[in-house]
Enzyme design. Structure first.
Site, mmCIF file in Angstrom:
data_model
loop_
_atom_site.group_PDB
_atom_site.id
_atom_site.type_symbol
_atom_site.label_atom_id
_atom_site.label_comp_id
_atom_site.label_asym_id
_atom_site.label_seq_id
_atom_site.Cartn_x
_atom_site.Cartn_y
_atom_site.Cartn_z
ATOM 1 C CB SER A 134 -0.943 -0.035 1.214
ATOM 2 O OG SER A 134 -1.772 1.098 1.251
ATOM 3 C CE1 TYR A 148 -0.492 5.112 -5.139
ATOM 4 C CE2 TYR A 148 -0.389 6.559 -3.234
ATOM 5 C CZ TYR A 148 0.053 5.451 -3.913
ATOM 6 O OH TYR A 148 1.038 4.658 -3.366
ATOM 7 C CE LYS A 152 -1.278 2.030 -3.391
ATOM 8 N NZ LYS A 152 -0.901 0.622 -3.701
#
Length: 277
Positions: A134, A148, A152
């Site tokens: 991650s 993004y 994550k």
């Protein structure tokens, strides 16, 4: 004792570094790439230990097929590492629909399907370790990184739930949260939206300085980070989270402390919505 590892996205960055270190110590690596040309050196140097497979993790049927065939070929796979992924920078408004869909398919859905594909085999063999690469960006959010962070934060919630489901089967799950590292992720493979002048001078464009290697270099050493990831598989029980990088840890702790302090101000508000019975 040697192990067998399956790692996605081994052509560069953490994936390449992990693969090289594992092969050097005599472990077997099933490494997935979209193009074999970038890892021709590993293919030539480790013809028996390195099993290179072509895979685009956005292709779910092929994910299922490659995982199934890899377990059938190798018998057992000790560690699955979800590493394939990339960064996407730009304000939310600047991103295209195609960019939004692709990063979700790669960073989030691709990782989910790799894990789902491996679980029946890991459960049957009675042991295994799943490592999800991650980012501290799965806990801390910055402007210009919305999609993004969405992937994550999402994969961390998925893995935290799955970890509780599979612990009775002797399967461990570790979420690795690296800080900035000197890899292709930041200085080569990162993608950018078509920037709008309306956001010039806006915090959403602060990432431009970060991506300029002539101005600042990421503090993280990819080789040392890879070592810590490899070492983690011998820790029992599996650590649920592992932060790599002092700056990443400091930022994560600060963010979580502020979040917790904010939650603690909401005691009366939260209670006000309960039935008084």
């Amino acid at each position: 004792m040697s192990k067998t590892w399956m790692i996605t996205g081994v052509s560069s960055g953490f994936g390449y570094e992990l693969t090289k270190q594992l092969l050097d110590k005599g472990d077997t690596v099933i490494g997935t790439v979209r193009n074999k040309s970038k890892i021709s050196d590993l293919i030539a140097e480790y013809p028996t230990l390195f099993d290179c497979q072509i895979l685009d993790v956005t292709d779910t049927p092929t994910v299922h097929q490659v995982v199934k065939e890899s377990f059938e070929k190798h018998g057992e796979i000790d560690v699955i590492i979800n590493n394939a992924g990339y960064g996407l920078f730009g304000a939310a408004e600047e991103l295209s629909d195609e960019q939004v869909d692709l990063i979700i398919a790669t960073n989030l859905t691709g990782s989910i399907q790799m894990i789902r594909s491996a679980l029946p085999f890991l459960r049957k063999q009675g042991h295994g370790r799943i490592i999800q690469i991650s980012s501290y960006g799965g806990q801390v959010a910055f402007p210009g990184n919305s999609m993004y962070h969405a992937t994550k934060f999402g994969i961390e919630g998925f893995c935290e739930s799955v970890a509780q489901e599979v612990e009775p089967f002797n399967i461990g799950v570790t979420i690795v949260e690296p800080g900035g590292a000197r890899t292709e992720f930041r200085y080569g493979s990162a993608q950018m939206a078509d920037l709008m002048p309306e956001y010039d001078g806006n915090p959403a464009h602060s990432f431009l300085a970060m991506l300029d290697s002539t101005k600042v270099l990421a503090p993280g050493n990819p080789a040392e980070m890879a070592k810590r990831i490899i070492e983690s598989v011998d820790i029992t029980p599996a650590p649920l989270r592992m932060v790599l990088g002092s700056q990443a840890l400091a930022s994560t702790i600060s963010t979580l402390e502020n979040r917790l302090a904010n939650f603690r101000t909401q005691t009366e508000l939260a209670a006000s919505t309960d039935y008084n019975e």
